[in-house]
Write a protein that holds these residues in place. Structure first.
Motif, PDB file in Angstrom:
ATOM      1  N   TYR A  43     -34.830 -24.837  30.752  1.00 54.43           N
ATOM      2  CA  TYR A  43     -33.801 -23.802  30.384  1.00 54.43           C
ATOM      3  C   TYR A  43     -32.568 -24.422  30.657  1.00 54.43           C
ATOM      4  O   TYR A  43     -31.416 -24.834  29.636  1.00 54.43           O
ATOM      5  CB  TYR A  43     -33.616 -22.494  31.083  1.00 54.43           C
ATOM      6  CG  TYR A  43     -32.682 -21.540  30.602  1.00 54.43           C
ATOM      7  CD1 TYR A  43     -32.978 -21.010  29.247  1.00 54.43           C
ATOM      8  CD2 TYR A  43     -31.863 -21.161  31.222  1.00 54.43           C
ATOM      9  CE1 TYR A  43     -31.938 -20.035  28.797  1.00 54.43           C
ATOM     10  CE2 TYR A  43     -30.596 -20.562  30.625  1.00 54.43           C
ATOM     11  CZ  TYR A  43     -30.792 -19.795  29.373  1.00 54.43           C
ATOM     12  OH  TYR A  43     -29.841 -18.995  28.713  1.00 54.43           O
ATOM     13  N   HIS A  44     -32.297 -25.042  32.053  1.00 60.48           N
ATOM     14  CA  HIS A  44     -31.024 -25.609  32.243  1.00 60.48           C
ATOM     15  C   HIS A  44     -30.766 -27.167  32.129  1.00 60.48           C
ATOM     16  O   HIS A  44     -29.848 -27.659  31.692  1.00 60.48           O
ATOM     17  CB  HIS A  44     -30.640 -25.340  33.699  1.00 60.48           C
ATOM     18  CG  HIS A  44     -30.506 -24.019  34.198  1.00 60.48           C
ATOM     19  ND1 HIS A  44     -29.287 -23.616  33.648  1.00 60.48           N
ATOM     20  CD2 HIS A  44     -31.354 -23.090  34.721  1.00 60.48           C
ATOM     21  CE1 HIS A  44     -29.452 -22.026  34.036  1.00 60.48           C
ATOM     22  NE2 HIS A  44     -30.582 -21.863  34.780  1.00 60.48           N
ATOM     23  N   TYR A  45     -31.882 -27.903  32.299  1.00 58.76           N
ATOM     24  CA  TYR A  45     -31.876 -29.310  32.404  1.00 58.76           C
ATOM     25  C   TYR A  45     -32.694 -29.854  31.020  1.00 58.76           C
ATOM     26  O   TYR A  45     -32.863 -30.975  31.029  1.00 58.76           O
ATOM     27  CB  TYR A  45     -32.311 -29.925  33.330  1.00 58.76           C
ATOM     28  CG  TYR A  45     -31.664 -29.353  34.623  1.00 58.76           C
ATOM     29  CD1 TYR A  45     -30.194 -29.530  34.932  1.00 58.76           C
ATOM     30  CD2 TYR A  45     -32.337 -28.487  35.588  1.00 58.76           C
ATOM     31  CE1 TYR A  45     -29.678 -28.645  35.923  1.00 58.76           C
ATOM     32  CE2 TYR A  45     -31.736 -27.576  36.780  1.00 58.76           C
ATOM     33  CZ  TYR A  45     -30.357 -27.819  36.928  1.00 58.76           C
ATOM     34  OH  TYR A  45     -29.761 -27.045  37.843  1.00 58.76           O
ATOM     35  N   LEU A  74     -36.916 -22.851  34.570  1.00 57.56           N
ATOM     36  CA  LEU A  74     -35.402 -23.268  34.954  1.00 57.56           C
ATOM     37  C   LEU A  74     -35.289 -24.664  34.501  1.00 57.56           C
ATOM     38  O   LEU A  74     -34.000 -24.714  34.132  1.00 57.56           O
ATOM     39  CB  LEU A  74     -35.180 -22.753  36.389  1.00 57.56           C
ATOM     40  CG  LEU A  74     -35.131 -21.511  36.625  1.00 57.56           C
ATOM     41  CD1 LEU A  74     -35.086 -21.035  38.283  1.00 57.56           C
ATOM     42  CD2 LEU A  74     -33.971 -20.727  35.817  1.00 57.56           C
ATOM     43  N   LEU A  75     -36.191 -25.301  34.943  1.00 56.44           N
ATOM     44  CA  LEU A  75     -35.972 -26.955  34.551  1.00 56.44           C
ATOM     45  C   LEU A  75     -35.994 -27.142  33.209  1.00 56.44           C
ATOM     46  O   LEU A  75     -34.938 -27.907  32.546  1.00 56.44           O
ATOM     47  CB  LEU A  75     -37.246 -27.681  35.300  1.00 56.44           C
ATOM     48  CG  LEU A  75     -37.119 -28.049  36.586  1.00 56.44           C
ATOM     49  CD1 LEU A  75     -38.369 -28.569  36.980  1.00 56.44           C
ATOM     50  CD2 LEU A  75     -36.096 -28.891  37.105  1.00 56.44           C
ATOM     51  N   GLN A 112     -27.005 -15.345  37.085  1.00 57.69           N
ATOM     52  CA  GLN A 112     -26.376 -16.291  36.405  1.00 57.69           C
ATOM     53  C   GLN A 112     -27.356 -17.789  36.228  1.00 57.69           C
ATOM     54  O   GLN A 112     -27.117 -18.339  35.088  1.00 57.69           O
ATOM     55  CB  GLN A 112     -25.155 -16.691  37.293  1.00 57.69           C
ATOM     56  CG  GLN A 112     -24.090 -15.712  36.597  1.00 57.69           C
ATOM     57  CD  GLN A 112     -22.730 -15.787  37.503  1.00 57.69           C
ATOM     58  OE1 GLN A 112     -22.956 -16.243  38.570  1.00 57.69           O
ATOM     59  NE2 GLN A 112     -21.650 -15.576  36.687  1.00 57.69           N
ATOM     60  N   PHE A 113     -28.064 -17.865  37.143  1.00 54.20           N
ATOM     61  CA  PHE A 113     -28.944 -18.933  37.323  1.00 54.20           C
ATOM     62  C   PHE A 113     -30.306 -18.701  36.845  1.00 54.20           C
ATOM     63  O   PHE A 113     -30.904 -19.452  35.717  1.00 54.20           O
ATOM     64  CB  PHE A 113     -29.408 -19.484  38.521  1.00 54.20           C
ATOM     65  CG  PHE A 113     -29.900 -21.046  38.663  1.00 54.20           C
ATOM     66  CD1 PHE A 113     -29.543 -22.009  37.923  1.00 54.20           C
ATOM     67  CD2 PHE A 113     -31.315 -21.009  39.208  1.00 54.20           C
ATOM     68  CE1 PHE A 113     -30.219 -23.140  37.879  1.00 54.20           C
ATOM     69  CE2 PHE A 113     -31.996 -21.962  39.301  1.00 54.20           C
ATOM     70  CZ  PHE A 113     -31.491 -23.394  38.716  1.00 54.20           C
ATOM     71  N   THR A 114     -31.076 -17.421  37.019  1.00 58.86           N
ATOM     72  CA  THR A 114     -32.288 -17.159  36.664  1.00 58.86           C
ATOM     73  C   THR A 114     -32.299 -16.209  35.490  1.00 58.86           C
ATOM     74  O   THR A 114     -33.509 -15.748  35.032  1.00 58.86           O
ATOM     75  CB  THR A 114     -32.919 -16.466  37.748  1.00 58.86           C
ATOM     76  OG1 THR A 114     -32.426 -15.076  37.846  1.00 58.86           O
ATOM     77  CG2 THR A 114     -32.951 -17.325  38.946  1.00 58.86           C
ATOM     78  N   ARG A 115     -31.255 -15.642  34.836  1.00 56.56           N
ATOM     79  CA  ARG A 115     -31.148 -14.890  34.131  1.00 56.56           C
ATOM     80  C   ARG A 115     -31.909 -13.307  34.302  1.00 56.56           C
ATOM     81  O   ARG A 115     -31.581 -12.632  33.498  1.00 56.56           O
ATOM     82  CB  ARG A 115     -31.826 -15.304  32.544  1.00 56.56           C
ATOM     83  CG  ARG A 115     -31.473 -16.685  32.089  1.00 56.56           C
ATOM     84  CD  ARG A 115     -30.458 -16.700  30.897  1.00 56.56           C
ATOM     85  NE  ARG A 115     -30.750 -15.941  29.886  1.00 56.56           N
ATOM     86  CZ  ARG A 115     -29.834 -15.373  29.261  1.00 56.56           C
ATOM     87  NH1 ARG A 115     -28.645 -15.329  29.388  1.00 56.56           N
ATOM     88  NH2 ARG A 115     -30.415 -14.702  28.232  1.00 56.56           N
ATOM     89  N   TYR A 158     -41.230 -19.948  37.125  1.00 61.38           N
ATOM     90  CA  TYR A 158     -39.834 -20.121  37.001  1.00 61.38           C
ATOM     91  C   TYR A 158     -39.402 -21.529  37.346  1.00 61.38           C
ATOM     92  O   TYR A 158     -38.236 -22.100  36.717  1.00 61.38           O
ATOM     93  CB  TYR A 158     -39.231 -19.159  38.074  1.00 61.38           C
ATOM     94  CG  TYR A 158     -38.594 -18.027  37.544  1.00 61.38           C
ATOM     95  CD1 TYR A 158     -37.325 -17.611  36.947  1.00 61.38           C
ATOM     96  CD2 TYR A 158     -39.371 -16.777  37.839  1.00 61.38           C
ATOM     97  CE1 TYR A 158     -37.141 -16.512  36.303  1.00 61.38           C
ATOM     98  CE2 TYR A 158     -39.130 -15.405  37.043  1.00 61.38           C
ATOM     99  CZ  TYR A 158     -37.993 -15.460  36.289  1.00 61.38           C
ATOM    100  OH  TYR A 158     -37.565 -14.296  35.831  1.00 61.38           O
ATOM    101  N   ASP A 193     -29.721 -13.255  41.320  1.00 64.34           N
ATOM    102  CA  ASP A 193     -29.084 -14.481  40.836  1.00 64.34           C
ATOM    103  C   ASP A 193     -29.112 -14.940  39.380  1.00 64.34           C
ATOM    104  O   ASP A 193     -29.480 -16.029  38.952  1.00 64.34           O
ATOM    105  CB  ASP A 193     -29.453 -15.909  41.617  1.00 64.34           C
ATOM    106  CG  ASP A 193     -28.509 -16.993  41.560  1.00 64.34           C
ATOM    107  OD1 ASP A 193     -27.556 -16.939  40.999  1.00 64.34           O
ATOM    108  OD2 ASP A 193     -29.063 -18.250  41.890  1.00 64.34           O
ATOM    109  N   LEU A 210     -35.636 -14.961  31.352  1.00 68.98           N
ATOM    110  CA  LEU A 210     -35.457 -16.255  30.957  1.00 68.98           C
ATOM    111  C   LEU A 210     -36.392 -16.617  29.804  1.00 68.98           C
ATOM    112  O   LEU A 210     -37.768 -16.531  30.004  1.00 68.98           O
ATOM    113  CB  LEU A 210     -35.912 -17.247  32.217  1.00 68.98           C
ATOM    114  CG  LEU A 210     -35.705 -18.608  32.308  1.00 68.98           C
ATOM    115  CD1 LEU A 210     -34.449 -18.984  32.269  1.00 68.98           C
ATOM    116  CD2 LEU A 210     -36.661 -19.152  33.630  1.00 68.98           C
TER     117      LEU A 210
END
Lengths: 319, 243
Positions: free
Chosen positions: A83-85, A80-81, A139-142, A76, A137, A147
């Motif tokens: 996916y988001h950034y 997440l790094l 909204q952040f982690t899907r 994750y 969570d 994800l």
């Protein structure tokens, strides 16, 4: 006769065996189809998880039930790094390893003073917490939506992933063997033998346990981070308890506390489970039963069948 | 008179709060001495050693080692200061080889490879049997060899004080004598100071210099062995047991 530290002869033998076995597996793509390669790649992922959990449980006596959670933390973090950034995998994966190690140190400090059963419960609770967080969570982690993670090689053709995981497995196994044969290895085994005795020798047992815990967590994080870029869709299912159960099953069937155990236990269990998937949870129940029976009679599992073979193989060198 | 190496001053300690096993125990061990602690079962002898080594924390009183307060420190910190503890039960690691057992004993000097190497070589010189069996699992050693290994393992760190708890319990008489000789060897070759707890009074008395008689968690009598004949000791034990 020098008494200075040197790896025992068994270290070199293990390295040779690992490399030779890996060389044989390098030819597998010539005969295996793409689905088989996919299953083998996942098997390698589980070999790494099982071997690193065995370092903790089998060699040091710390029965953690959070190993799958550390793999998920690795996966994750990188996912997440990205996916988001938009962070690339070559930064994401090391970040996943560091994150898993960091969580390992923190959790280790909290729980490693506990005795076996409490340690198991506390680590299980930690894993469930991570599971709930990843689900809640969303909204952040899907969350359960999943994800999506960028594939490591731009495509999902299993061949490059197969070789990546094969190489990763070889490196991790050699690293683990080196650790077990090094001074930290006999401090670990001393703690497993009798922690109070180890303490009476002035060994800072908590420190050794935290070190082993964070190393094994980091390895799980490493495997998880690569895994994420291979399966390209992460879900909190990764921290389902059945995943942890699978790791335990692999190690016990292969041989708890033996080096070979998780290596030969992981692939067959993963393959059989893949093909029995249509029976759903029954699959796990059957394996759990096998584990109970095995634990009752022998903790050395399949590895015990190989011990005489191993001795014969090197007997000439010892003579 | 020079300051004692170990000074235990009026300590109270308990496994369970409210039930003090040590009730105002005091003693002093001189540098290079060999002090024997005796007393009936339940007098608190083993508890005394555990408390000095930090396995149990006194809730009253002080312990100082070489002038430094050590009460409340963790065992590995006390060990680092140069105190070793040889517990009553056989304490080798059966699944580790003889050499691994010795190396495990060298935790405090683990980062100094040369020193560790020299110490292990020295121990092998003193106990050739261990050198012969260095690659064997400790679980396969005889009772006497097991004791030898556990004392030898403590010698690796060259402790300044060795706390030894009933080293001859369960051993044949001829082996018991060997164990005392082992302790004397350790004492002279390191050299170190010994605080020994023992029920095997008559044998242990022959090796000790000072004797401390404990009863109900405190000192009943103490003095140099020369002033404490075995007959006098037996008398005292009887007094303790008969109240």
């Amino acid at each position: 006769m020098s008494a200075s530290f040197a790896f025992p002869p068994s270290f070199r033998r293990s390295v040779i065996t690992i490399v030779v076995t890996a060389a044989v597996f390098a030819f597998a793509p010539l005969v295996a189809g793409s689905f088989a390669l996919h299953v083998l790649t996942i098997s390698f992922y589980f070999v790494i998880l099982a071997a690193s959990w065995n370092l903790l449980a089998g060699y040091t006596g710390q029965f953690s039930l959070a190993h799958h959670a550390f793999a998920a933390i690795g996966a994750y973090t990188s996912g997440l790094l990205g996916y988001h950034y938009g962070v690339p995998a070559w930064i994401g994966i090391p970040s996943g390893v560091v994150m898993a190690a960091l969580f390992g140190v923190i959790l280790g400090r909290l729980v490693l003073r506990m005795r076996a059963i409490y340690l198991a419960i506390a680590t299980w609770a930690f894993a469930e917490t991570v599971h709930i967080y990843l689900t809640a969570d969303y909204q952040f982690t899907r969350g359960e939506l999943g994800l999506s993670v960028k594939p490591l090689y731009g495509s999902v053709d299993p061949l490059p992933y197969y070789f990546t995981f094969l190489a990763l497995t070889v490196l991790v196994l050699i690293g683990l063997r080196a650790l077990i044969d090094s001074p930290i290895g006999y401090f670990m085994r001393a703690i497993k033998d009798d922690e109070l005795r180890a303490k009476s020798l002035g060994i800072d047992t908590t420190r050794v346990k935290i070190a082993v815990f964070s190393i094994s967590s980091a390895i799980a994080g490493l495997a998880g981070a690569f895994y994420g870029h291979f399966i390209v869709l992460l879900s909190p299912q990764m921290i389902d308890f059945s995943e942890m159960a699978k790791i335990v099953i692999m190690v016990v069937i292969g041989g708890f506390g033996t080096f070979l155990g998780p290596v030969i236990g992981a692939a067959p269990v993963q393959m059989v489970m893949t093909y029995l998937q249509k029976y759903g949870e029954w699959n796990l129940a059957i394996f759990a039963l096998i584990v109970i029976v095995l634990m009752r009679f022998s903790m050395e599992g399949l590895a015990s069948l190989f011990t005489p073979l191993w001795r014969n193989l090197w007997a000439r060198h010892d003579a | 008179m020079s300051a004692p190496l170990l000074a235990v001053d009026d300590i109270h300690a308990a496994y369970q709060s409210g039930v003090d096993i040590l009730q105002g125990m005091s003693l002093a061990v001189p540098v290079g001495g060999f002090v024997l602690v005796i007393g009936p079962n339940g007098a608190g002898k083993s508890t005394l050693l555990k408390t000095v080594f930090g396995l149990l924390s006194p809730h009253r009183g002080g312990i100082s080692f070489d002038g430094r307060a050590i009460a409340g420190l963790a065992p590995h910190e006390i060990k680092r200061l140069g105190v070793s503890y040889v517990p009553q039960e056989l304490n080798t690691f059966p699944h580790l080889t003889v050499e691994e057992n010795l190396r495990v004993g060298g935790w405090t000097i683990r980062n100094d490879a040369a020193r560790l190497r020299a110490r292990i070589a020295r121990v092998y010189e003193i106990f050739p049997v261990l050198a012969e069996r260095r690659r064997d699992k400790a679980g396969g050693l005889s009772g006497g060899q097991g004791r030898m290994l556990s004392v030898a393992r403590e010698m690796i760190t060259e402790p300044r004080l060795m706390l030894v708890d009933e080293p001859t319990v369960g051993l044949a008489p001829n082996l018991a004598e060997q164990v005392y000789e082992l302790l004397q060897t350790a004492r002279q070759s390191i050299p170190t100071t010994i605080l020994l707890v023992d029920q095997n009074v008559s044998d242990a008395l022959r090796h000790a210099e000072d004797v401390v008689m404990m009863n109900l968690g405190r000192v009943k009598a103490a003095g140099p062995v020369v002033e404490f004949g075995e007959a006098r000791v037996r008398e005292l034990i009887q007094e303790c047991l008969l109240g």
